[in-house]
Design a protein around this motif. Sequence first.
Motif, short mmCIF file in Angstrom:
data_model
loop_
_atom_site.label_atom_id
_atom_site.label_comp_id
_atom_site.label_asym_id
_atom_site.label_seq_id
_atom_site.Cartn_x
_atom_site.Cartn_y
_atom_site.Cartn_z
N ALA A 258 15.99 -0.80 16.63
CA ALA A 258 16.09 0.00 14.99
C ALA A 258 15.59 -1.46 13.93
N PHE A 259 15.43 -2.50 15.11
CA PHE A 259 14.86 -3.99 14.07
C PHE A 259 13.22 -3.53 14.34
N ALA A 260 13.33 -3.24 15.48
CA ALA A 260 11.40 -3.17 15.22
C ALA A 260 11.26 -2.21 13.99
N SER A 261 11.73 -0.55 13.99
CA SER A 261 11.40 -0.08 12.54
C SER A 261 11.83 -0.56 11.58
N SER A 262 12.67 -1.83 11.46
CA SER A 262 13.13 -2.28 9.81
C SER A 262 11.74 -3.19 9.36
N ILE A 263 10.97 -4.15 10.63
CA ILE A 263 10.37 -5.04 10.54
C ILE A 263 8.48 -4.58 9.91
N THR A 264 8.16 -3.11 10.12
CA THR A 264 7.15 -2.49 10.72
C THR A 264 6.80 -2.10 8.99
N ASP A 265 5.43 -2.49 8.85
CA ASP A 265 4.77 -2.79 7.18
C ASP A 265 4.30 -0.88 7.35
N ASP A 266 4.14 0.03 5.95
CA ASP A 266 3.34 1.08 5.84
C ASP A 266 1.85 0.49 5.22
N HIS A 267 0.47 1.22 5.92
CA HIS A 267 -0.68 0.91 5.32
C HIS A 267 -0.77 1.68 4.99
N LEU A 268 -1.35 1.62 3.04
CA LEU A 268 -2.05 2.02 2.46
C LEU A 268 -2.88 2.10 1.86
N THR A 269 -3.91 2.69 1.05
CA THR A 269 -5.20 2.08 1.08
C THR A 269 -5.30 3.36 -0.71
N GLY A 270 -5.14 2.73 -1.75
CA GLY A 270 -5.67 3.40 -3.14
C GLY A 270 -6.52 2.24 -4.08
N TYR A 271 -5.93 2.42 -5.36
CA TYR A 271 -6.22 1.68 -5.50
C TYR A 271 -4.93 1.34 -7.12
N ILE A 272 -5.35 0.19 -7.83
CA ILE A 272 -3.97 -0.17 -8.70
C ILE A 272 -4.15 0.06 -9.78
N ASP A 273 -3.53 1.01 -10.66
CA ASP A 273 -3.94 1.51 -12.16
C ASP A 273 -2.49 1.67 -12.35
N ASP A 274 -2.69 1.61 -14.03
CA ASP A 274 -1.29 1.51 -14.70
C ASP A 274 -0.90 2.71 -14.65
N SER A 275 0.66 2.87 -15.53
CA SER A 275 1.75 4.01 -14.99
C SER A 275 1.45 4.79 -16.20
N HIS A 276 1.13 5.04 -17.36
CA HIS A 276 0.60 5.56 -17.75
C HIS A 276 -0.39 6.35 -17.96
N CYS A 277 -1.82 5.91 -16.65
CA CYS A 277 -3.07 6.47 -16.83
C CYS A 277 -3.62 6.94 -15.39
N GLY A 278 -2.31 6.25 -14.19
CA GLY A 278 -1.81 6.48 -12.78
C GLY A 278 -2.02 8.10 -12.11
N GLY A 279 -2.50 8.51 -11.74
CA GLY A 279 -2.59 9.85 -11.20
C GLY A 279 -2.50 10.04 -11.83
N SER A 280 -3.26 10.90 -13.47
CA SER A 280 -3.46 11.38 -14.16
C SER A 280 -4.45 12.76 -14.22
N LYS A 281 -4.18 13.51 -14.03
CA LYS A 281 -4.77 14.93 -13.72
C LYS A 281 -6.39 15.11 -15.14
N THR A 282 -5.99 14.41 -16.14
CA THR A 282 -7.24 13.66 -16.53
C THR A 282 -7.69 12.71 -17.17
N PRO A 283 -8.75 11.92 -16.00
CA PRO A 283 -9.26 10.39 -15.70
C PRO A 283 -9.15 9.98 -17.21
N MET A 284 -8.68 8.95 -17.92
CA MET A 284 -8.71 8.65 -18.98
C MET A 284 -9.51 7.25 -19.11
#
Length: 109
Positions: free
Chosen positions: A17-43
């Motif tokens: 339980a302790f070991a699983s609580s200290i692990t980090d997830d690794h994600l690769t992507g880009y930082i965007d703003d909440s208005h445009c992020g993931g929009s189906k139509t690129p802004m």
Amino acid sequence: MKKILLLATLIFSMGVAFASSITDDHLTGYIDDSHCGGSKTPMCTPATRVACAKQCIKGGATAVLVVGDKVYKISNQKAVLEYAGKNVTIDGKITGDSIEVTKVIETKS
């Protein structure tokens, strides 16, 4: 004998339980703003994404992490603001659709 087995099981469970609580997830992507992020139509285009994201965040939008079609809310905004619009690899703790960032590395596109 039963007490020793029970104690060993308890210690092992706590360690897992302790070991699983200290692990980090690794994600690769880009930082965007909440208005445009993931929009189906690129802004904006990838070439104008940095300026666009910075302007929208300055205007009140929050920073988000976009990984493919998935958009993650970022619980600690200050950790990523300097990377607005940039490609990044992020370490952090994911809870649902939100991530608490522990480390950010800018990556090449």
